[in-house]
Scaffold this motif. Sequence first.
Motif, PDB file in Angstrom:
ATOM      1  N   LEU A  42       0.818  -1.213   0.000  1.00 18.97           N
ATOM      2  CA  LEU A  42       0.000   0.000   0.000  1.00 18.97           C
ATOM      3  C   LEU A  42       0.853   1.266   0.000  1.00 18.97           C
ATOM      4  O   LEU A  42       0.516   2.256  -0.651  1.00 18.97           O
ATOM      5  CB  LEU A  42      -0.921   0.023   1.223  1.00 18.97           C
ATOM      6  N   MET A  43       1.965   1.246   0.742  1.00 23.79           N
ATOM      7  CA  MET A  43       2.831   2.414   0.837  1.00 23.79           C
ATOM      8  C   MET A  43       3.770   2.535  -0.364  1.00 23.79           C
ATOM      9  O   MET A  43       4.451   3.540  -0.512  1.00 23.79           O
ATOM     10  CB  MET A  43       3.652   2.361   2.127  1.00 23.79           C
ATOM     11  N   GLY A  44       3.833   1.501  -1.215  1.00 20.74           N
ATOM     12  CA  GLY A  44       4.692   1.535  -2.377  1.00 20.74           C
ATOM     13  C   GLY A  44       6.146   1.237  -2.063  1.00 20.74           C
ATOM     14  O   GLY A  44       7.044   1.601  -2.817  1.00 20.74           O
ATOM     15  N   TRP A  45       6.402   0.569  -0.955  1.00 22.34           N
ATOM     16  CA  TRP A  45       7.757   0.210  -0.540  1.00 22.34           C
ATOM     17  C   TRP A  45       8.101  -1.169  -1.095  1.00 22.34           C
ATOM     18  O   TRP A  45       7.230  -1.965  -1.408  1.00 22.34           O
ATOM     19  CB  TRP A  45       7.875   0.178   0.979  1.00 22.34           C
ATOM     20  N   ASN A  46       9.395  -1.452  -1.183  1.00 20.73           N
ATOM     21  CA  ASN A  46       9.852  -2.770  -1.637  1.00 20.73           C
ATOM     22  C   ASN A  46       9.792  -3.758  -0.477  1.00 20.73           C
ATOM     23  O   ASN A  46      10.377  -3.517   0.580  1.00 20.73           O
ATOM     24  CB  ASN A  46      11.290  -2.695  -2.151  1.00 20.73           C
ATOM     25  N   TRP A  47       9.105  -4.862  -0.668  1.00 20.43           N
ATOM     26  CA  TRP A  47       8.949  -5.882   0.368  1.00 20.43           C
ATOM     27  C   TRP A  47      10.035  -6.932   0.206  1.00 20.43           C
ATOM     28  O   TRP A  47      10.155  -7.565  -0.833  1.00 20.43           O
ATOM     29  CB  TRP A  47       7.572  -6.517   0.274  1.00 20.43           C
ATOM     30  N   ASP A  48      10.850  -7.101   1.244  1.00 16.21           N
ATOM     31  CA  ASP A  48      11.897  -8.116   1.257  1.00 16.21           C
ATOM     32  C   ASP A  48      11.652  -9.021   2.459  1.00 16.21           C
ATOM     33  O   ASP A  48      12.009  -8.669   3.579  1.00 16.21           O
ATOM     34  CB  ASP A  48      13.269  -7.463   1.347  1.00 16.21           C
ATOM     35  N   PRO A  49      11.013 -10.169   2.255  1.00 15.69           N
ATOM     36  CA  PRO A  49      10.659 -11.035   3.380  1.00 15.69           C
ATOM     37  C   PRO A  49      11.858 -11.540   4.179  1.00 15.69           C
ATOM     38  O   PRO A  49      11.723 -11.879   5.336  1.00 15.69           O
ATOM     39  CB  PRO A  49       9.896 -12.190   2.748  1.00 15.69           C
ATOM     40  N   SER A  50      13.036 -11.561   3.577  1.00 12.65           N
ATOM     41  CA  SER A  50      14.205 -12.043   4.313  1.00 12.65           C
ATOM     42  C   SER A  50      14.637 -11.060   5.405  1.00 12.65           C
ATOM     43  O   SER A  50      15.326 -11.447   6.348  1.00 12.65           O
ATOM     44  CB  SER A  50      15.368 -12.291   3.356  1.00 12.65           C
ATOM     45  N   LYS A  51      14.220  -9.805   5.307  1.00 11.04           N
ATOM     46  CA  LYS A  51      14.579  -8.805   6.322  1.00 11.04           C
ATOM     47  C   LYS A  51      13.552  -8.724   7.448  1.00 11.04           C
ATOM     48  O   LYS A  51      13.778  -8.042   8.439  1.00 11.04           O
ATOM     49  CB  LYS A  51      14.730  -7.432   5.680  1.00 11.04           C
ATOM     50  N   TYR A  52      12.421  -9.399   7.291  1.00 15.06           N
ATOM     51  CA  TYR A  52      11.385  -9.366   8.315  1.00 15.06           C
ATOM     52  C   TYR A  52      11.699 -10.426   9.357  1.00 15.06           C
ATOM     53  O   TYR A  52      11.763 -11.605   9.054  1.00 15.06           O
ATOM     54  CB  TYR A  52      10.010  -9.628   7.705  1.00 15.06           C
ATOM     55  N   ARG A  53      11.915 -10.003  10.586  1.00 19.64           N
ATOM     56  CA  ARG A  53      12.261 -10.929  11.670  1.00 19.64           C
ATOM     57  C   ARG A  53      11.044 -11.116  12.555  1.00 19.64           C
ATOM     58  O   ARG A  53      10.487 -10.166  13.079  1.00 19.64           O
ATOM     59  CB  ARG A  53      13.416 -10.355  12.497  1.00 19.64           C
ATOM     60  N   ARG A  54      10.666 -12.340  12.753  1.00 15.12           N
ATOM     61  CA  ARG A  54       9.539 -12.640  13.638  1.00 15.12           C
ATOM     62  C   ARG A  54      10.004 -12.641  15.076  1.00 15.12           C
ATOM     63  O   ARG A  54      11.073 -13.154  15.391  1.00 15.12           O
ATOM     64  CB  ARG A  54       8.925 -13.991  13.309  1.00 15.12           C
ATOM     65  N   ASN A  55       9.209 -12.061  15.933  1.00 13.67           N
ATOM     66  CA  ASN A  55       9.529 -11.999  17.356  1.00 13.67           C
ATOM     67  C   ASN A  55       8.875 -13.127  18.155  1.00 13.67           C
ATOM     68  O   ASN A  55       8.849 -13.083  19.369  1.00 13.67           O
ATOM     69  CB  ASN A  55       9.109 -10.649  17.929  1.00 13.67           C
ATOM     70  N   TYR A  56       8.329 -14.092  17.455  1.00 17.86           N
ATOM     71  CA  TYR A  56       7.629 -15.186  18.138  1.00 17.86           C
ATOM     72  C   TYR A  56       7.951 -16.489  17.479  1.00 17.86           C
ATOM     73  O   TYR A  56       8.529 -16.575  16.470  1.00 17.86           O
ATOM     74  CB  TYR A  56       6.124 -14.946  18.155  1.00 17.86           C
TER      75      TYR A  56
END
Length: 56
Positions: A42-56
Amino acid sequence: MAQTRKYRIGCSGSGWGIWDADGHKVMSCYTHYDAVEKLYRLMGWNWDPSKYRRNY
């Protein structure tokens, strides 16, 4: 210069969702991960799932 956020992620009684700046729900999401991915689109940003860290 920082970009102002048009949308925000929140949790409601029906699950995760994305709201606009006026407080209207834009879309429902299944999980927080799903909400983050949709917010990036929605914000028009590049999504890189490898940089998303789950806290659970």
